[in-house]
Motif scaffolding. Structure first.
Motif, short mmCIF file in Angstrom:
data_model
loop_
_atom_site.label_atom_id
_atom_site.label_comp_id
_atom_site.label_asym_id
_atom_site.label_seq_id
_atom_site.Cartn_x
_atom_site.Cartn_y
_atom_site.Cartn_z
N MET A 79 -5.61 4.59 -9.12
CA MET A 79 -5.71 3.75 -7.93
C MET A 79 -5.54 4.56 -6.66
O MET A 79 -4.67 5.43 -6.57
N LEU A 80 -6.36 4.28 -5.66
CA LEU A 80 -6.22 4.90 -4.36
C LEU A 80 -4.98 4.35 -3.66
O LEU A 80 -4.62 3.18 -3.81
N SER A 81 -4.34 5.20 -2.85
CA SER A 81 -3.08 4.81 -2.21
C SER A 81 -3.23 3.69 -1.20
O SER A 81 -2.26 3.03 -0.85
N SER A 82 -4.45 3.46 -0.71
CA SER A 82 -4.67 2.42 0.28
C SER A 82 -4.87 1.04 -0.32
O SER A 82 -4.99 0.05 0.41
N ALA A 83 -4.92 0.94 -1.64
CA ALA A 83 -5.17 -0.34 -2.30
C ALA A 83 -3.87 -1.13 -2.46
O ALA A 83 -2.83 -0.57 -2.84
N TYR A 84 -3.93 -2.42 -2.21
CA TYR A 84 -2.77 -3.28 -2.42
C TYR A 84 -2.49 -3.43 -3.91
O TYR A 84 -3.39 -3.70 -4.71
N HIS A 85 -1.21 -3.28 -4.29
CA HIS A 85 -0.82 -3.37 -5.68
C HIS A 85 0.68 -3.67 -5.76
O HIS A 85 1.39 -3.60 -4.75
N GLY A 86 1.15 -3.96 -6.96
CA GLY A 86 2.58 -4.15 -7.19
C GLY A 86 2.83 -4.46 -8.64
O GLY A 86 1.96 -4.99 -9.35
N GLY A 87 4.02 -4.10 -9.11
CA GLY A 87 4.41 -4.48 -10.46
C GLY A 87 4.57 -5.99 -10.53
O GLY A 87 5.01 -6.63 -9.57
N ARG A 98 0.86 -1.19 0.00
CA ARG A 98 0.00 0.00 0.00
C ARG A 98 0.89 1.23 0.00
O ARG A 98 1.79 1.36 0.84
N ASP A 99 0.63 2.16 -0.90
CA ASP A 99 1.46 3.36 -0.97
C ASP A 99 1.17 4.36 0.14
O ASP A 99 1.96 5.27 0.37
N ASP A 100 0.05 4.21 0.84
CA ASP A 100 -0.24 5.15 1.91
C ASP A 100 0.53 4.84 3.19
O ASP A 100 0.44 5.59 4.17
N ASP A 138 -8.71 8.29 2.26
CA ASP A 138 -7.46 8.04 1.54
C ASP A 138 -6.56 9.25 1.53
O ASP A 138 -7.01 10.40 1.49
N THR A 139 -5.25 9.00 1.51
CA THR A 139 -4.26 10.07 1.50
C THR A 139 -3.72 10.36 0.11
O THR A 139 -3.01 11.36 -0.07
N GLY A 140 -4.03 9.53 -0.88
CA GLY A 140 -3.46 9.76 -2.19
C GLY A 140 -4.21 9.06 -3.30
O GLY A 140 -5.00 8.13 -3.07
#
Length: 322
Positions: free
Chosen positions: A233-241, A159-161, A181-183
């Motif tokens: 995408m919202l910063s609280s969402a799990y993601h990755g390359g 999560r980027d947040d 969300d923060t971002g």
């Protein structure tokens, strides 16, 4: 072929039992020329991410690549830790390197409209006996280009947040409110992006989870894009390359994030971009980059709005802090 968010077993979300949300919500796609801010805000609130087709035209993509390809080629493998695979190249400091990037992606009107809708913060507070509205507008968090070469391993889902220490309780879709969300991020495909060459994988609905809930790879889908399409995408969402399992394909991604105006920027624009370069941009872009006070008092320079470091009052008018 229209871009889709594809699941490991095909185009449908897997049927899984989850303590979070049953089943994973649909990832919506929009046409950038016809989508409204309200439609995208609703989709992000329900799912945490969406696809915006045709956000950046071909001629702009070509200009961005001409501007930045020398920097991509000059970048060295990441050595601080294993967050970026060694096959990944990055370019930052893009205000100075590609005006086409800034104008087409972070300054894109639809993207900025959605960021303002989801990230602007208004606080009511008293100054003496007068009730004031203190407005904090979004600011740029980061600009970065990713070139992911063949053989790159998948990033861990994250999560980027986390950088802003955002603590979120688990909620239902009906309980989601603007401000949680923060971002908000935007990933534009510079080249065709597929699951095979490392498309961003993302867990729909994970923005509703507790920040202490670990990711589940079985719930991830893949944001497959044509050149010029974007995944927001919202910063609280799990993601990755994802892993680039091809032998000869580059995954080229142009990315940016916006964040709340009272938070610290991930990429320090004040030290990254020379003032003479920043002054060449329109006033609203300079403010987007962070040269604006978060009212009532945050970020001043000599007790004035920081935009006066770049332009004088004859351009902006008197901007007093509240």
């Amino acid at each position: 072929m229209a871009p889709t968010a594809t699941y490991p077993e095909g185009s449908q979300a897997p049927k899984v039992k989850s303590v979070h949300t049953p089943p994973p919500p649909k990832v919506h796609s929009f046409d950038a020329s016809t989508a409204s801010c309200d439609q995208i805000v609703q989709a992000l609130s329900l799912c945490g991410g969406c696809i915006v087709r045709g956000m950046v035209p071909t001629e702009k993509l070509e200009q961005i690549e001409r501007d930045t390809r020398p920097y991509i080629q000059a970048d060295k493998p990441w050595t601080l830790d294993d967050f970026f695979p060694p096959e990944t190249r990055r370019v930052t400091g893009l205000f100075e390197k590609s005006r086409a990037f800034i104008e087409s992606i972070p300054a894109n009107k639809l993207y900025q409209d959605v960021c303002h809708a989801m990230l602007t913060d208004v606080l009511q507070g008293y100054c003496g006996q007068k009730l004031e509205n203190f407005v904090s507008r979004p600011q740029l968090n980061t600009n970065v280009i990713f070139s992911i070469g063949p053989g790159a391993k998948a990033q861990e889902l994250h999560r980027d947040d986390s950088m802003h220490h955002n603590r979120t309780p688990e909620i239902t879709p009906d309980e989601y409110k603007i401000g949680r969300d923060t971002g908000l991020g935007c990933f534009v495909a510079g080249k065709k992006t597929t699951r095979a060459n490392g498309a961003t994988r993302f867990i729909p609905g994970s923005h509703l989870w507790s920040h202490l809930t670990p990711p589940n790879e079985d719930l991830a889908c893949y944001a497959e894009l044509e050149p010029g399409d974007a995944f927001w995408m919202l910063s609280s969402a799990y993601h990755g390359g994802s892993a680039n399992t091809t032998t000869n394909e580059e995954r080229l991604v142009y990315a940016c994030f916006m964040t709340k105006g009272y938070l610290r920027q991930e990429e320090n624009q004040y030290l990254t971009t020379p003032l003479d370069v920043m002054r060449t941009y329109p006033l609203e872009v300079m403010k987007m980059a962070g040269y604006q006070a978060s009212l009532p008092y945050l970020g001043w320079v000599n007790l004035e709005d920081p935009i006066h470091v770049l332009v004088d009052e004859s351009v902006t008018g008197k901007l007093a802090l509240q």
